[in-house]
Design a protein around this motif. Structure first.
Motif, PDB file in Angstrom:
ATOM      1  N   ALA A 141       0.824  -1.217   0.000  1.00 37.81           N
ATOM      2  CA  ALA A 141       0.000   0.000   0.000  1.00 37.81           C
ATOM      3  C   ALA A 141       0.851   1.257   0.000  1.00 37.81           C
ATOM      4  CB  ALA A 141      -0.939  -0.002   1.204  1.00 37.81           C
ATOM      5  N   LEU A 142       2.083   1.177   0.513  1.00 38.65           N
ATOM      6  CA  LEU A 142       2.973   2.344   0.543  1.00 38.65           C
ATOM      7  C   LEU A 142       3.458   2.730  -0.848  1.00 38.65           C
ATOM      8  CD1 LEU A 142       5.106   1.412   3.687  1.00 38.65           C
ATOM      9  CD2 LEU A 142       3.234   3.058   3.546  1.00 38.65           C
ATOM     10  N   ARG A 143       3.275   1.872  -1.841  1.00 37.73           N
ATOM     11  CA  ARG A 143       3.670   2.189  -3.205  1.00 37.73           C
ATOM     12  C   ARG A 143       2.697   3.154  -3.870  1.00 37.73           C
ATOM     13  NH1 ARG A 143       3.009  -2.447  -6.046  1.00 37.73           N
ATOM     14  NH2 ARG A 143       4.218  -1.612  -7.789  1.00 37.73           N
ATOM     15  N   ARG A 144       1.568   3.400  -3.231  1.00 40.82           N
ATOM     16  CA  ARG A 144       0.614   4.361  -3.781  1.00 40.82           C
ATOM     17  C   ARG A 144       1.162   5.776  -3.569  1.00 40.82           C
ATOM     18  NH1 ARG A 144      -5.606   5.104  -1.606  1.00 40.82           N
ATOM     19  NH2 ARG A 144      -6.045   7.087  -2.662  1.00 40.82           N
ATOM     20  N   VAL A 145       1.371   6.487  -4.648  1.00 35.68           N
ATOM     21  CA  VAL A 145       2.050   7.778  -4.593  1.00 35.68           C
ATOM     22  C   VAL A 145       1.224   8.828  -3.871  1.00 35.68           C
ATOM     23  CG1 VAL A 145       3.113   9.600  -5.982  1.00 35.68           C
ATOM     24  CG2 VAL A 145       3.245   7.220  -6.743  1.00 35.68           C
ATOM     25  N   ASP A 146      -0.086   8.860  -4.118  1.00 31.87           N
ATOM     26  CA  ASP A 146      -0.944   9.904  -3.552  1.00 31.87           C
ATOM     27  C   ASP A 146      -1.539   9.522  -2.202  1.00 31.87           C
ATOM     28  OD1 ASP A 146      -2.481   7.885  -4.614  1.00 31.87           O
ATOM     29  OD2 ASP A 146      -4.083   9.220  -5.314  1.00 31.87           O
ATOM     30  N   LEU A 147      -0.939   8.571  -1.500  1.00 31.75           N
ATOM     31  CA  LEU A 147      -1.462   8.156  -0.198  1.00 31.75           C
ATOM     32  C   LEU A 147      -1.184   9.252   0.840  1.00 31.75           C
ATOM     33  CD1 LEU A 147      -2.850   5.713   1.157  1.00 31.75           C
ATOM     34  CD2 LEU A 147      -0.579   4.943   1.860  1.00 31.75           C
ATOM     35  N   PRO A 148      -2.209   9.795   1.493  1.00 40.04           N
ATOM     36  CA  PRO A 148      -1.989  10.856   2.490  1.00 40.04           C
ATOM     37  C   PRO A 148      -1.165  10.351   3.676  1.00 40.04           C
ATOM     38  CG  PRO A 148      -4.301  10.749   1.826  1.00 40.04           C
ATOM     39  CD  PRO A 148      -3.643   9.519   1.287  1.00 40.04           C
ATOM     40  N   LEU A 149      -0.617  11.305   4.433  1.00 36.69           N
ATOM     41  CA  LEU A 149       0.263  10.946   5.541  1.00 36.69           C
ATOM     42  C   LEU A 149      -0.426  10.088   6.599  1.00 36.69           C
ATOM     43  CD1 LEU A 149       2.979  11.147   7.002  1.00 36.69           C
ATOM     44  CD2 LEU A 149       2.203  13.321   7.989  1.00 36.69           C
ATOM     45  N   PRO A 150      -1.642  10.425   7.066  1.00 38.96           N
ATOM     46  CA  PRO A 150      -2.266   9.557   8.085  1.00 38.96           C
ATOM     47  C   PRO A 150      -2.463   8.124   7.593  1.00 38.96           C
ATOM     48  CG  PRO A 150      -3.385  11.674   7.980  1.00 38.96           C
ATOM     49  CD  PRO A 150      -2.466  11.631   6.810  1.00 38.96           C
ATOM     50  N   GLU A 151      -2.915   7.965   6.335  1.00 39.18           N
ATOM     51  CA  GLU A 151      -3.087   6.623   5.791  1.00 39.18           C
ATOM     52  C   GLU A 151      -1.750   5.930   5.579  1.00 39.18           C
ATOM     53  OE1 GLU A 151      -4.768   9.208   4.917  1.00 39.18           O
ATOM     54  OE2 GLU A 151      -6.849   8.654   5.311  1.00 39.18           O
ATOM     55  N   ARG A 152      -0.716   6.683   5.239  1.00 39.63           N
ATOM     56  CA  ARG A 152       0.615   6.090   5.083  1.00 39.63           C
ATOM     57  C   ARG A 152       1.136   5.571   6.421  1.00 39.63           C
ATOM     58  NH1 ARG A 152       4.432   6.072   1.215  1.00 39.63           N
ATOM     59  NH2 ARG A 152       2.969   7.206  -0.109  1.00 39.63           N
ATOM     60  N   ARG A 153       0.915   6.348   7.474  1.00 42.41           N
ATOM     61  CA  ARG A 153       1.332   5.889   8.800  1.00 42.41           C
ATOM     62  C   ARG A 153       0.519   4.666   9.241  1.00 42.41           C
ATOM     63  NH1 ARG A 153       6.006   6.894  10.397  1.00 42.41           N
ATOM     64  NH2 ARG A 153       5.302   6.495  12.527  1.00 42.41           N
ATOM     65  N   GLU A 154      -0.754   4.640   8.871  1.00 43.64           N
ATOM     66  CA  GLU A 154      -1.575   3.480   9.198  1.00 43.64           C
ATOM     67  C   GLU A 154      -1.048   2.232   8.494  1.00 43.64           C
ATOM     68  OE1 GLU A 154      -6.181   1.843   8.679  1.00 43.64           O
ATOM     69  OE2 GLU A 154      -5.661   3.922   8.157  1.00 43.64           O
ATOM     70  N   ALA A 155      -0.659   2.379   7.226  1.00 44.69           N
ATOM     71  CA  ALA A 155      -0.121   1.241   6.485  1.00 44.69           C
ATOM     72  C   ALA A 155       1.183   0.745   7.111  1.00 44.69           C
ATOM     73  CB  ALA A 155       0.105   1.621   5.026  1.00 44.69           C
ATOM     74  N   ILE A 156       2.035   1.673   7.535  1.00 44.05           N
ATOM     75  CA  ILE A 156       3.289   1.277   8.177  1.00 44.05           C
ATOM     76  C   ILE A 156       3.011   0.572   9.499  1.00 44.05           C
ATOM     77  CG2 ILE A 156       5.413   2.156   9.225  1.00 44.05           C
ATOM     78  CD1 ILE A 156       5.397   4.394   7.160  1.00 44.05           C
ATOM     79  N   GLY A 157       2.097   1.131  10.294  1.00 45.01           N
ATOM     80  CA  GLY A 157       1.774   0.528  11.581  1.00 45.01           C
ATOM     81  C   GLY A 157       1.162  -0.852  11.433  1.00 45.01           C
ATOM     82  N   GLN A 158       0.237  -1.005  10.480  1.00 41.22           N
ATOM     83  CA  GLN A 158      -0.378  -2.314  10.261  1.00 41.22           C
ATOM     84  C   GLN A 158       0.643  -3.330   9.756  1.00 41.22           C
ATOM     85  OE1 GLN A 158      -3.388  -3.450  11.004  1.00 41.22           O
ATOM     86  NE2 GLN A 158      -4.022  -1.487  11.854  1.00 41.22           N
TER      87      GLN A 158
END
Length: 242
Positions: A141-158
């Motif tokens: 999911a982190l490969r999505r370029v337009d992923l907002p910061l909160p969602e990016r942190r959620e992906a990292i945490g998960q």
């Protein structure tokens, strides 16, 4: 992937999880209508609850991943198909583990006839594999370029949480392979609420810990710069001279 392809993939994933849950129900009960069948079906309810909760945990993680990833690409499709393949195999040891655990909770030590060592070896391999695939999905999911910061942190945490789950499964499998320590293999799964709880408490889900907080707003900085440029430096020089 197009929107139609993504929808078909998600429908296939949902159907695979539903089929896995159905296998647990069919394996736990019977098709007769006599009293013995009814008693066995009622006795299998606790094991079904355990298995259903674990299966729902993996299914919901895929739903959350899809929300973060969006349509995805061939790599996302490959990981999803690998997860489905593992689910359909994992349901067999999951059903056996849930039945043995429910029998243990009810005090029926003869509820599972077989080697506990072998059971938790096979179960641990499946649990670690599914957790590792789920962790890779959230990394994808982190490969999505337009992923907002909160969602990016959620992906990292998960991704980190599922890595903890996978590591626990590997450690439990390793203990199950050692005859002297096999009895401690099931106990490692009891540590997951503590390890995941501590991580979730300490992890920066909002991503604000590394952000530098300016002392002044940008408009205040510009105003302060204008005041400094417009001020007469001679009084300051005179004061310094005094």
């Amino acid at each position: 992937m197009t929107e139609r392809e993504t929808s078909r993939t998600d429908n296939f994933t949902d159907a695979a999880f539903a089929f896995a849950v159905t296998l647990m129900v069919v394996g736990a009960g019977g098709s007769g209508v006599d009293g013995g069948t009814l008693e066995s079906a009622v006795a299998a309810i606790p094991s079904f609850i355990i298995g259903f909760a674990i299966m729902a945990m993996f299914w919901w993680s895929h739903v959350r991943w899809r929300r973060l990833r969006g349509a995805g690409d061939w790599r996302s499709l490959l990981l999803t198909l690998l997860l489905i393949f593992t689910v359909l195999i994992y349901v067999v040891p999951l059903r056996a583990m849930a039945a043995s655990f429910a029998a243990f909770l009810s005090g029926n030590l003869d509820g599972f006839r077989g080697s506990i060592r072998r059971l938790f070896t096979v179960y641990g391999i499946g649990f670690a594999a599914m957790s590792a695939i789920t962790a890779l999905l959230f990394r994808d999911a982190l490969r999505r370029v337009d992923l907002p910061l909160p969602e990016r942190r959620e992906a990292i945490g998960q991704s980190c949480i599922w890595t903890i789950l996978a590591a626990t499964g590997v450690a439990s499998t390793s203990l199950a392979l050692m005859p002297a320590l096999a009895q401690f293999a099931p106990l490692l799964y009891a540590t997951l609420p503590f390890s995941i709880g501590i991580f979730a408490w300490r992890f920066d889900w909002a991503g604000t810990a590394g952000e530098a907080q300016p002392l002044l707003a940008p408009g205040d900085v510009e105003a302060a710069g204008d005041d400094d440029r417009g001020a007469d430096p001679r009084p300051l020089a005179g004061q310094h001279a005094e």
